[in-house]
Write a protein that holds these residues in place. Structure first.
Motif, mmCIF file in Angstrom:
data_model
loop_
_atom_site.group_PDB
_atom_site.id
_atom_site.type_symbol
_atom_site.label_atom_id
_atom_site.label_comp_id
_atom_site.label_asym_id
_atom_site.label_seq_id
_atom_site.Cartn_x
_atom_site.Cartn_y
_atom_site.Cartn_z
ATOM 1 N N GLU A 84 -0.791 -1.286 0.671
ATOM 2 C CA GLU A 84 -1.548 -0.216 1.318
ATOM 3 C C GLU A 84 -1.277 1.129 0.650
ATOM 4 O O GLU A 84 -2.160 1.979 0.599
ATOM 5 C CB GLU A 84 -1.208 -0.131 2.807
ATOM 6 N N ASP A 85 -0.061 1.323 0.140
ATOM 7 C CA ASP A 85 0.344 2.610 -0.433
ATOM 8 C C ASP A 85 0.631 2.554 -1.928
ATOM 9 O O ASP A 85 1.072 3.548 -2.497
ATOM 10 C CB ASP A 85 1.606 3.119 0.279
ATOM 11 N N THR A 97 -7.387 7.934 -1.561
ATOM 12 C CA THR A 97 -6.841 7.187 -0.435
ATOM 13 C C THR A 97 -7.527 5.826 -0.326
ATOM 14 O O THR A 97 -6.872 4.811 -0.154
ATOM 15 C CB THR A 97 -7.044 7.971 0.881
ATOM 16 N N GLU A 142 0.380 2.914 -5.687
ATOM 17 C CA GLU A 142 -0.412 3.674 -6.658
ATOM 18 C C GLU A 142 -0.384 2.914 -7.975
ATOM 19 O O GLU A 142 0.645 2.792 -8.613
ATOM 20 C CB GLU A 142 0.171 5.075 -6.831
#
Length: 156
Positions: free
Chosen positions: A141-142, A6, A144
């Motif tokens: 932010e997210d 995370t 990958e």
């Protein structure tokens, strides 16, 4: 998802902000070296060094984005293709302006001319950074993306 994963995901937005901050600082150092320049060889060498470092950092940042970051964003968020296209166009324009700056430095242009080049690069760069952050920070932010920061955001 584990805690370190995370943290790594969120870190892409933080890394982009850090790189933009460092490039802004490099531009500031370059401007200060120009304003403080006295007509001696050391000052000229310093200016050449700062300009070269700034140009290399900014171009490297944009090349990393074009090569690694933007394709990953487009794969995860195809609706952002028009935004990414505009950002790539900015990269091309900034690269052209940086070449003009480098050419002016190489031919020992006057401080006034160098200042004009830096002003032009700085204005477009700042507009680009603001737009990029507005459009992409939430996505980052997210995101990958398993890659080294230097590969994705340049060698800073």
């Amino acid at each position: 998802m584990t805690e370190p994963e995370t943290t790594r995901l969120v870190a892409w937005s933080n890394e982009l902000r850090r790189v933009h901050t460092r490039i802004r600082a490099a531009l500031d150092v370059t401007r200060r070296s120009l304003r403080d320049e006295v007509p001696d060889q050391q000052a000229t060498r310093d200016l050449l060094l700062y300009c070269h470092g700034f140009c290399t950092a900014l171009n490297g940042h944009h090349q990393g984005e074009d090569r690694s970051l933007f394709p990953a964003i487009e794969a995860a968020h195809p609706q952002l293709a028009p935004v990414l296209r505009l950002l790539r166009q900015d990269h091309s324009m900034i690269s052209h302006l940086l070449q003009g700056l480098q050419d002016a430095v190489d031919r020992s242009a006057s401080p006034a001319e160098l200042e004009r080049h830096l002003d032009g690069v700085g204005a477009i760069m700042e507009s680009h950074f603001r737009y990029e952050e507005k459009q992409l920070l939430a996505v980052l932010e997210d995101l990958e993306l398993a890659a080294e920061v230097g590969e994705v955001l340049g060698p800073l």
